[in-house]
Design a protein around this motif. Sequence first.
Motif, mmCIF file in Angstrom:
data_model
loop_
_atom_site.group_PDB
_atom_site.id
_atom_site.type_symbol
_atom_site.label_atom_id
_atom_site.label_comp_id
_atom_site.label_asym_id
_atom_site.label_seq_id
_atom_site.Cartn_x
_atom_site.Cartn_y
_atom_site.Cartn_z
ATOM 1 N N TYR A 237 0.833 -1.191 0.000
ATOM 2 C CA TYR A 237 0.000 0.000 0.000
ATOM 3 C C TYR A 237 0.876 1.252 0.000
ATOM 4 O O TYR A 237 1.911 1.299 0.671
ATOM 5 N N PRO A 238 0.455 2.277 -0.744
ATOM 6 C CA PRO A 238 1.288 3.485 -0.828
ATOM 7 C C PRO A 238 1.620 4.087 0.525
ATOM 8 O O PRO A 238 2.724 4.599 0.732
ATOM 9 N N SER A 239 0.671 4.063 1.462
ATOM 10 C CA SER A 239 0.977 4.689 2.735
ATOM 11 C C SER A 239 1.942 3.876 3.583
ATOM 12 O O SER A 239 2.625 4.434 4.442
ATOM 13 N N ILE A 240 2.031 2.563 3.359
ATOM 14 C CA ILE A 240 3.076 1.789 4.036
ATOM 15 C C ILE A 240 4.434 2.145 3.451
ATOM 16 O O ILE A 240 5.402 2.386 4.179
ATOM 17 N N SER A 241 4.529 2.194 2.130
ATOM 18 C CA SER A 241 5.818 2.511 1.519
ATOM 19 C C SER A 241 6.253 3.931 1.866
ATOM 20 O O SER A 241 7.425 4.170 2.179
ATOM 21 N N SER A 242 5.308 4.887 1.857
ATOM 22 C CA SER A 242 5.695 6.271 2.138
ATOM 23 C C SER A 242 6.053 6.468 3.609
ATOM 24 O O SER A 242 7.037 7.144 3.934
ATOM 25 N N SER A 244 7.154 4.185 5.663
ATOM 26 C CA SER A 244 8.402 3.464 5.919
ATOM 27 C C SER A 244 9.604 4.275 5.453
ATOM 28 O O SER A 244 10.637 4.339 6.135
ATOM 29 N N GLU A 245 9.469 4.907 4.298
ATOM 30 C CA GLU A 245 10.555 5.756 3.797
ATOM 31 C C GLU A 245 10.746 6.976 4.697
ATOM 32 O O GLU A 245 11.877 7.372 4.994
ATOM 33 N N LYS A 250 13.906 9.659 8.936
ATOM 34 C CA LYS A 250 13.990 10.177 10.308
ATOM 35 C C LYS A 250 15.156 9.523 11.042
ATOM 36 O O LYS A 250 15.955 10.210 11.710
ATOM 37 N N LEU A 251 15.269 8.211 10.929
ATOM 38 C CA LEU A 251 16.374 7.510 11.581
ATOM 39 C C LEU A 251 17.727 7.923 10.986
ATOM 40 O O LEU A 251 18.705 8.105 11.724
ATOM 41 N N GLY A 255 21.330 9.668 12.695
ATOM 42 C CA GLY A 255 22.528 8.838 12.656
ATOM 43 C C GLY A 255 22.257 7.381 12.925
ATOM 44 O O GLY A 255 23.170 6.631 13.287
ATOM 45 N N ARG A 256 20.988 6.948 12.713
ATOM 46 C CA ARG A 256 20.587 5.576 13.002
ATOM 47 C C ARG A 256 19.939 4.930 11.772
ATOM 48 O O ARG A 256 18.963 4.187 11.893
ATOM 49 N N GLU A 257 20.461 5.210 10.592
ATOM 50 C CA GLU A 257 19.834 4.701 9.370
ATOM 51 C C GLU A 257 19.665 3.185 9.440
ATOM 52 O O GLU A 257 20.617 2.459 9.730
ATOM 53 N N PRO A 258 18.455 2.687 9.180
ATOM 54 C CA PRO A 258 18.216 1.237 9.286
ATOM 55 C C PRO A 258 18.677 0.485 8.042
ATOM 56 O O PRO A 258 18.891 1.084 6.982
ATOM 57 N N GLN A 259 18.845 -0.803 8.192
ATOM 58 C CA GLN A 259 18.931 -1.660 7.017
ATOM 59 C C GLN A 259 17.549 -1.664 6.377
ATOM 60 O O GLN A 259 16.555 -1.973 7.041
ATOM 61 N N PHE A 260 17.477 -1.317 5.118
ATOM 62 C CA PHE A 260 16.189 -1.070 4.455
ATOM 63 C C PHE A 260 16.177 -1.800 3.120
ATOM 64 O O PHE A 260 17.063 -1.610 2.298
#
Length: 294
Positions: A237-242, A244-245, A250-251, A255-260
């Motif tokens: 769903y678009p709102s999950i992808s948006s 999540s991005e 934010k992370l 300085g906490r960029e996740p594995q994505f």
Amino acid sequence: MTLFRFLALPALLAVVVLLLVATEFAQARPSRRTADVAYVSSTEPDFDPARHRLDIYAPRKRAAAPYPVVVFIHGGSWNSGNKNFYSFIGRRLAKQGVVAVVINYRLAPQVQVPAMADDCARAVLWTTQHIAEYGGDPQRLFTMGHSAGGGLAALLAADNQLFARRGVAANPVRGAILDDPAGLDMYDYLQKMRYDGDEQYLVPFGKDPAGWKAVSPMYFVTAQTPPFLLFVGGETYPSISSSSEKFRQKLKGLGREPQFSVLAGKKHVPMVLQLYWQNNVIYRELLKFVGAPG
């Protein structure tokens, strides 16, 4: 198609998962299941004999060192779902050197999301106190969830007050694995009310915008937040992808960029159903993330 055009999806997901569970129990698996353990005392005034339960899946082989622990939280639009549908995840994790704890929690309309989050925190605290009995390491405890469960898993990792309110000063969650998570920013989502049927989410989330923010992980992450492993379906769903991005950015800013990872071609429900297969990319990355022996 919106994130939350789920009205028929919990039933569809339940049917498919039940078929997988039936197949799963027809095969022997190298795991030990301890079922229906109460994680809330029956003397507590809010004890729910069905929903305050969890299952533990432990490797049959005892290791020299305790295994990492993953607490899995099911999805279902905050109003449906059951741990019994997800035995295949518990067994797959145990087979690969992880002690898995698959939990129930109370649902709407009985309770709203703050109580659901508190239930999940109580399940995590029970796990820290007892998981060594099953070969797990309480110092290596991770949360994991799909859909609404992904949002709750993220909230447990980010909102230290969930544990402080229970008398625990340090958050015991060492990281979170999010599988197509819903609810990362309900404050934003419910303010917009962009899609037909969005009013249904006022049942689990209430009508107060301050309450929406209080259960949105987006507003709790800090530079001290533990790491995240985040998977999103390429056709979710678009709102999950948006969202999540947005969560990722934010992370990253902290300085906490996740594995994505975006999994090409995957829709929302198949993002959890693919966990039936042991060699799935989510498991491969998860095992490294939690430090499992494999």
